[in-house]
Design a protein around this motif. Structure first.
Motif, PDB file in Angstrom:
ATOM      1  N   PHE A   1      29.417  49.181  24.067  1.00 45.65           N
ATOM      2  CA  PHE A   1      28.135  48.854  24.696  1.00 45.65           C
ATOM      3  C   PHE A   1      28.215  47.477  25.344  1.00 45.65           C
ATOM      4  CE2 PHE A   1      23.909  46.929  24.660  1.00 45.65           C
ATOM      5  CZ  PHE A   1      23.157  47.896  25.314  1.00 45.65           C
ATOM      6  N   ALA A   2      28.852  46.531  24.668  1.00 41.11           N
ATOM      7  CA  ALA A   2      29.004  45.184  25.231  1.00 41.11           C
ATOM      8  C   ALA A   2      29.805  45.220  26.521  1.00 41.11           C
ATOM      9  CB  ALA A   2      29.680  44.268  24.207  1.00 41.11           C
ATOM     10  N   LEU A   3      30.836  46.063  26.561  1.00 35.47           N
ATOM     11  CA  LEU A   3      31.628  46.194  27.783  1.00 35.47           C
ATOM     12  C   LEU A   3      30.785  46.757  28.914  1.00 35.47           C
ATOM     13  CD1 LEU A   3      34.302  46.174  29.331  1.00 35.47           C
ATOM     14  CD2 LEU A   3      34.803  48.418  28.333  1.00 35.47           C
ATOM     15  N   ALA A   4      30.023  47.810  28.622  1.00 35.94           N
ATOM     16  CA  ALA A   4      29.165  48.402  29.651  1.00 35.94           C
ATOM     17  C   ALA A   4      28.126  47.398  30.142  1.00 35.94           C
ATOM     18  CB  ALA A   4      28.482  49.646  29.089  1.00 35.94           C
ATOM     19  N   PHE A   5      27.590  46.602  29.241  1.00 37.21           N
ATOM     20  CA  PHE A   5      26.566  45.610  29.589  1.00 37.21           C
ATOM     21  C   PHE A   5      27.143  44.521  30.492  1.00 37.21           C
ATOM     22  CE2 PHE A   5      23.959  41.838  28.775  1.00 37.21           C
ATOM     23  CZ  PHE A   5      22.690  42.348  28.981  1.00 37.21           C
ATOM     24  N   ALA A   6      28.429  44.208  30.313  1.00 32.80           N
ATOM     25  CA  ALA A   6      29.037  43.103  31.057  1.00 32.80           C
ATOM     26  C   ALA A   6      29.510  43.504  32.449  1.00 32.80           C
ATOM     27  CB  ALA A   6      30.221  42.547  30.264  1.00 32.80           C
ATOM     28  N   ILE A   7      29.636  44.804  32.727  1.00 29.02           N
ATOM     29  CA  ILE A   7      30.232  45.258  33.982  1.00 29.02           C
ATOM     30  C   ILE A   7      29.489  44.755  35.226  1.00 29.02           C
ATOM     31  CG2 ILE A   7      30.553  47.319  35.410  1.00 29.02           C
ATOM     32  CD1 ILE A   7      32.879  46.682  33.606  1.00 29.02           C
ATOM     33  N   PRO A   8      28.154  44.839  35.317  1.00 31.47           N
ATOM     34  CA  PRO A   8      27.496  44.340  36.524  1.00 31.47           C
ATOM     35  C   PRO A   8      27.791  42.859  36.790  1.00 31.47           C
ATOM     36  CG  PRO A   8      25.996  45.720  35.279  1.00 31.47           C
ATOM     37  CD  PRO A   8      27.191  45.491  34.404  1.00 31.47           C
ATOM     38  N   ASP A   9      27.736  42.021  35.754  1.00 27.93           N
ATOM     39  CA  ASP A   9      28.035  40.593  35.930  1.00 27.93           C
ATOM     40  C   ASP A   9      29.496  40.383  36.302  1.00 27.93           C
ATOM     41  OD1 ASP A   9      25.435  39.851  35.374  1.00 27.93           O
ATOM     42  OD2 ASP A   9      25.808  39.599  33.232  1.00 27.93           O
ATOM     43  N   LEU A  10      30.381  41.177  35.703  1.00 31.02           N
ATOM     44  CA  LEU A  10      31.800  41.058  36.024  1.00 31.02           C
ATOM     45  C   LEU A  10      32.058  41.444  37.474  1.00 31.02           C
ATOM     46  CD1 LEU A  10      34.638  40.464  34.944  1.00 31.02           C
ATOM     47  CD2 LEU A  10      34.813  42.872  34.283  1.00 31.02           C
ATOM     48  N   ALA A  11      31.361  42.469  37.945  1.00 29.28           N
ATOM     49  CA  ALA A  11      31.513  42.884  39.342  1.00 29.28           C
ATOM     50  C   ALA A  11      31.046  41.795  40.296  1.00 29.28           C
ATOM     51  CB  ALA A  11      30.733  44.172  39.592  1.00 29.28           C
ATOM     52  N   ILE A  12      29.998  41.084  39.930  1.00 30.37           N
ATOM     53  CA  ILE A  12      29.518  39.967  40.763  1.00 30.37           C
ATOM     54  C   ILE A  12      30.523  38.816  40.732  1.00 30.37           C
ATOM     55  CG2 ILE A  12      27.710  38.235  40.990  1.00 30.37           C
ATOM     56  CD1 ILE A  12      25.741  40.327  39.961  1.00 30.37           C
ATOM     57  N   TYR A  13      31.085  38.549  39.568  1.00 30.61           N
ATOM     58  CA  TYR A  13      32.053  37.456  39.429  1.00 30.61           C
ATOM     59  C   TYR A  13      33.316  37.725  40.246  1.00 30.61           C
ATOM     60  CZ  TYR A  13      35.383  34.268  37.254  1.00 30.61           C
ATOM     61  OH  TYR A  13      36.348  33.302  37.036  1.00 30.61           O
ATOM     62  N   LEU A  14      33.772  38.971  40.265  1.00 33.10           N
ATOM     63  CA  LEU A  14      34.978  39.333  41.017  1.00 33.10           C
ATOM     64  C   LEU A  14      34.617  39.728  42.445  1.00 33.10           C
ATOM     65  CD1 LEU A  14      36.739  41.474  38.264  1.00 33.10           C
ATOM     66  CD2 LEU A  14      37.227  39.101  38.878  1.00 33.10           C
ATOM     67  N   ARG A  15      33.854  38.878  43.108  1.00 35.81           N
ATOM     68  CA  ARG A  15      33.297  39.226  44.422  1.00 35.81           C
ATOM     69  C   ARG A  15      34.378  39.422  45.479  1.00 35.81           C
ATOM     70  NH1 ARG A  15      29.137  36.853  45.404  1.00 35.81           N
ATOM     71  NH2 ARG A  15      28.729  35.870  43.403  1.00 35.81           N
ATOM     72  N   GLU A  16      35.517  38.751  45.366  1.00 32.72           N
ATOM     73  CA  GLU A  16      36.578  38.938  46.348  1.00 32.72           C
ATOM     74  C   GLU A  16      37.159  40.355  46.289  1.00 32.72           C
ATOM     75  OE1 GLU A  16      39.547  35.969  46.007  1.00 32.72           O
ATOM     76  OE2 GLU A  16      38.186  34.303  46.455  1.00 32.72           O
ATOM     77  N   PHE A  17      37.033  40.976  45.131  1.00 37.27           N
ATOM     78  CA  PHE A  17      37.541  42.332  44.945  1.00 37.27           C
ATOM     79  C   PHE A  17      36.447  43.382  45.113  1.00 37.27           C
ATOM     80  CE2 PHE A  17      38.480  45.863  41.958  1.00 37.27           C
ATOM     81  CZ  PHE A  17      39.638  46.354  42.562  1.00 37.27           C
ATOM     82  N   THR A  18      35.235  43.051  44.649  1.00 38.18           N
ATOM     83  CA  THR A  18      34.148  44.031  44.611  1.00 38.18           C
ATOM     84  C   THR A  18      33.080  43.831  45.673  1.00 38.18           C
ATOM     85  OG1 THR A  18      32.816  42.702  43.067  1.00 38.18           O
ATOM     86  CG2 THR A  18      34.458  44.197  42.107  1.00 38.18           C
ATOM     87  N   GLY A  19      33.093  42.674  46.324  1.00 42.21           N
ATOM     88  CA  GLY A  19      32.028  42.378  47.270  1.00 42.21           C
ATOM     89  C   GLY A  19      30.838  41.699  46.630  1.00 42.21           C
ATOM     90  N   GLY A  20      30.879  41.507  45.307  1.00 39.70           N
ATOM     91  CA  GLY A  20      29.798  40.825  44.608  1.00 39.70           C
ATOM     92  C   GLY A  20      28.495  41.585  44.670  1.00 39.70           C
ATOM     93  N   ASP A  21      27.379  40.830  44.604  1.00 39.00           N
ATOM     94  CA  ASP A  21      26.079  41.484  44.603  1.00 39.00           C
ATOM     95  C   ASP A  21      25.708  42.046  45.979  1.00 39.00           C
ATOM     96  OD1 ASP A  21      25.803  39.072  45.807  1.00 39.00           O
ATOM     97  OD2 ASP A  21      24.300  38.283  44.405  1.00 39.00           O
ATOM     98  N   ALA A  22      26.462  41.681  47.018  1.00 40.19           N
ATOM     99  CA  ALA A  22      26.225  42.250  48.346  1.00 40.19           C
ATOM    100  C   ALA A  22      26.803  43.650  48.471  1.00 40.19           C
ATOM    101  CB  ALA A  22      26.829  41.356  49.429  1.00 40.19           C
TER     102      ALA A  22
END
Length: 341
Positions: free
Chosen positions: A139-160
């Motif tokens: 559950f902690a891993l699932a909860f952290a995924i949105p923030d992790l995706a924002i942090y890795l913006r060069e790979f994921t595009g961040g919140d955009a």
């Protein structure tokens, strides 16, 4: 003792054993049931409009992730609430590869490789836990995924967010609402289902269920329980990553709000709805979670759609521990017992 031996020596007990595991005489029934569900899904997609077809694609994609999640829940008896995180892995890897002008084949192989690596790395510490601690960790891993995706913006595009370039198979674009996409996701599910049925129906399946029932007992018989558990968790991660990659191709755009905790919980509930040890049930559960929410509003006001969906889920869960797939299994067993008498 094998299931076939058990069936010959203890006829009254054989159906109870095969209902629990899906092995033995019930295995061919599950193959047929899965084929019937596939035919029904493809027929429904062919005769209905694009919006229905799109929801069937999403439901089948969810079913792929549910099938992997069920391996952890149904075989090992553990609770995994990180299926959405596994989907995020595959989705962002697929998007990144395609955005860097790699072909579909290389991108797909990269998704499989990423799912395997992430699965092993996450499984090694996870298998040392058990019960509620496994649920909390995932559950902690699932909860952290949105923030992790924002942090890795060069790979994921961040919140955009990041677009997913369209791909083609032959001369056909893989559009999310096309019949081609529905055939592709159905074929992927059937391949994963065949591998699952083969594994659980073979001698290896005995080792899987023995590890799930009692790791100490499995070790007495020379089974390396830790390796088996890591394999099951990795399998679940790979299927989740594959589902995520297909989801990326379907929706065409990714952002962190897609992979919130609710997605992981929904996939876990979908497994319970369909039955955690039933392959066809995984497809049914995925379809319930994937098709009902967008279509409920055709029949009830938007403000009441959440309540209606919750009631439908509750009714499905009350059908029994085997879910919708378990109902089919029990009906087959009842008919077989009546014919035998």
């Amino acid at each position: 003792m094998s299931d076939s031996t058990l069936s010959r020596s203890q006829p009254g007990h054989s159906w109870a054993a095969t209902l629990a595991s899906g092995r033995g005489r019930l295995l061919p029934i599950r193959v047929v049931t899965t084929a019937l569900v596939a035919a029904a899904v493809l027929l429904a997609g062919a005769v209905n409009e694009s919006t229905v077809r799109y929801s069937l694609v999403i439901g089948t994609i969810y079913a792929i992730a549910v099938l992997g999640n069920n391996a952890i829940n149904g075989v090992l008896g553990e609770i995994n609430l990180a299926a959405g995180a596994y989907m995020a892995t595959g989705a962002y890897v697929m998007a990144w590869m395609l955005n860097n002008e790699h072909g579909l084949l290389l991108s797909s192989l990269s998704v499989l490789a990423a799912g395997t690596v992430v699965g092993v790395l996450l499984a090694i510490p996870t298998v040392r836990l058990g019960g509620i601690f496994t649920a909390l960790a995932t559950f902690a891993l699932a909860f952290a995924i949105p923030d992790l995706a924002i942090y890795l913006r060069e790979f994921t595009g961040g919140d955009a967010g990041t677009p997913v370039p369209p791909v083609m198979i032959g001369d056909t674009f893989l559009d999310g609402s096309s019949m081609t996409m529905l055939v592709v996701v159905s074929a992927v599910f059937l391949i994963a289902a065949a591998l699952t049925l083969w594994a659980t129906g073979s001698r290896f399946g005995i080792s899987l269920f023995l590890v799930g029932e009692s790791s100490p007992a499995a070790r007495v018989f020379g089974i390396r329980a830790t390796i088996v558990k890591i394999g099951v968790w990795t399998w679940a991660t790979v299927l989740g990553a594959v589902a995520g990659a297909l989801y990326a191709l379907t929706v065409g755009f990714l952002n962190p709000t897609i992979f919130v905790t609710f997605l992981s919980i929904s996939l876990f509930v979908a497994g319970l709805i369909g039955g955690t040890r039933n392959v066809a049930g995984a497809w049914l559960g995925g379809l319930v979670v994937g098709t009902l929410p967008p279509n409920i509003q055709n029949f009830v006001p938007a403000s009441a759609s959440g309540v209606v969906f919750g009631l439908v889920l509750l009714a499905a869960l009350m059908l029994g521990t085997g879910g919708l797939g378990g109902l089919i299994d029990r009906a087959v067993a009842l008919l077989a017992e009546r014919r035998r008498r």
